[in-house]
Enzyme design. Structure first.
Site, PDB file in Angstrom:
ATOM      1  N   CYS A 114       0.914  -1.122  -0.099  1.00  0.00           N
ATOM      2  CA  CYS A 114       0.019   0.190   0.108  1.00  0.00           C
ATOM      3  C   CYS A 114       1.039   1.168   0.048  1.00  0.00           C
ATOM      4  CB  CYS A 114      -1.081  -0.152   1.077  1.00  0.00           C
ATOM      5  SG  CYS A 114      -2.227  -1.182   1.371  1.00  0.00           S
ATOM      6  N   HIS A 255      -3.059   7.012   1.688  1.00  0.00           N
ATOM      7  CA  HIS A 255      -3.684   5.640   1.205  1.00  0.00           C
ATOM      8  C   HIS A 255      -5.113   5.463   1.923  1.00  0.00           C
ATOM      9  CE1 HIS A 255      -4.247   1.465   0.886  1.00  0.00           C
ATOM     10  NE2 HIS A 255      -3.782   1.271   2.250  1.00  0.00           N
ATOM     11  N   ASN A 285     -10.377  -0.308  -0.037  1.00  0.00           N
ATOM     12  CA  ASN A 285      -8.866  -0.345  -0.135  1.00  0.00           C
ATOM     13  C   ASN A 285      -8.274  -1.082  -1.332  1.00  0.00           C
ATOM     14  OD1 ASN A 285      -6.043  -0.842   0.387  1.00  0.00           O
ATOM     15  ND2 ASN A 285      -6.161  -1.601   2.433  1.00  0.00           N
TER      16      ASN A 285
END
Length: 330
Positions: A114, A255, A285
């Site tokens: 990520c 993020h 996500n």
């Protein structure tokens, strides 16, 4: 060699057409829209069908970024693909290069989960600042639906698929104002997508392992504590490197992991929440794709304007975390 600067001059994004909202997900696993939304801020996620590849997603995002930048594929010197879910473990960036027709570009994958987009941005900057390359396409993309345990409601509610891209170009003025990167492998077990093999005897004296990758596992509480502690710290260090105060930042693009994390980081830095761009309600996500996806939406809807100072921060598996401050456009 004369040192040069860089500017981000275009962006683009792509996501699968198929979307699964929280009510739909409740037909797959015991959960509800209220349970997911109150804990994460996620309402739905886009999911790639079996015939859809990361190369398709990445190439679509990159093509839009090149169009905005006014750069032809033949002018691209380097393509970086930040991903943890390549179509081929030998790499997917070169497939994207072929799809784009970027015939002179060198291409390779970069994995930092990520944090991948931020790590990729800093990597691209080194090639440009040393004068080696002029035009770089940086793509962040992941198809995490391939690697989710869809019976585990702690993780399957979180992830979606997508890609985002930017075009970074050499420029007399350096608009990467500061950055800071970190890794801590001692906490790797908190979030991983690990290889799992079985022993295979080749000869009486030689045994190897063959297998595949097991689904994503995560200790949500530990990842949350890590993020709300480390992200404000790394952002403050980046502001210092950039010679800026938090109040001088126009937008924050973190993020997109969890709305609670975004809010907690903003509060700890005394940054108004309305300056924090969030689109995880629509996408969930998307790992390395989440920052460029959110960035592209904010540029295209007019929130981010040329000259705006943007603080980016990625954090996740590895564990890895980092931040960068850029000034948008030329």
């Amino acid at each position: 060699m004369e040192r040069v600067g860089l500017a981000i001059i275009g962006c683009g994004s792509a996501s699968p057409a198929v979307s699964l909202d929280n009510d739909g997900l409740s037909q797959v696993v015991e959960t509800s829209d209220e349970w997911i939304a109150t804990r994460t801020g996620i309402r739905r996620r886009c999911l790639a069908d079996p015939g859809y590849s990361l190369a398709q997603l990445g190439a679509a995002a990159a093509a839009k970024a090149l169009e905005m930048a006014g750069v032809a594929p033949e002018e691209v010197d380097l393509i970086l693909l930040a991903t943890s879910t390549p179509d081929d473990l030998f790499g997917t960036a070169s497939v994207i290069q072929a799809r784009l027709g970027a015939t002179r570009a060198v291409s390779f994958d970069l994995t930092a989960a990520c944090s991948g987009f931020v790590f990729g941005l800093v990597t691209a900057a080194q090639f440009i600042r040393t004068g080696v390359y002029r035009n770089v396409v940086l793509i962040g993309g992941d198809i995490l639906s391939r690697w989710v345990d869809w019976s585990d409601r702690r993780t399957c509610v979180l992830f979606g698929d997508g890609a985002g891209a930017v075009v970074i170009q050499a420029d007399p003025i350096d608009r990467l104002l500061g950055f800071e990167l970190h890794s801590d492998g001692s906490q790797n077990a908190c979030l991983n997508l690990a290889y799992q093999g079985e022993s295979k005897v080749l000869t009486p004296d030689v045994t190897i392992a063959q297998g595949g990758y097991r689904p994503i596992t995560m200790n949500g509480q530990e990842v949350y504590k890590f993020a709300v502690r480390k992200v404000p710290e790394v952002m403050e260090k980046t502001f210092f490197h950039a010679g800026l105060d938090a109040a001088e930042i126009d937008w924050v693009v973190m993020h997109q992991a969890n709305q609670r994390i975004l809010d907690a980081v903003a509060d700890r830095l005394s940054i108004p929440r309305e300056k924090v761009i969030s689109n995880l309600a629509k996408y969930g996500n998307t790992s390395a794709a989440s920052i460029p996806l959110a960035l592209d939406e904010a540029v295209r809807d007019g929130r981010i304007q040329p000259g705006n100072k943007i603080a980016m921060s990625g954090f996740g598996a590895g564990l890895t975390w980092g931040a960068a401050v850029v000034q948008w456009g030329k």
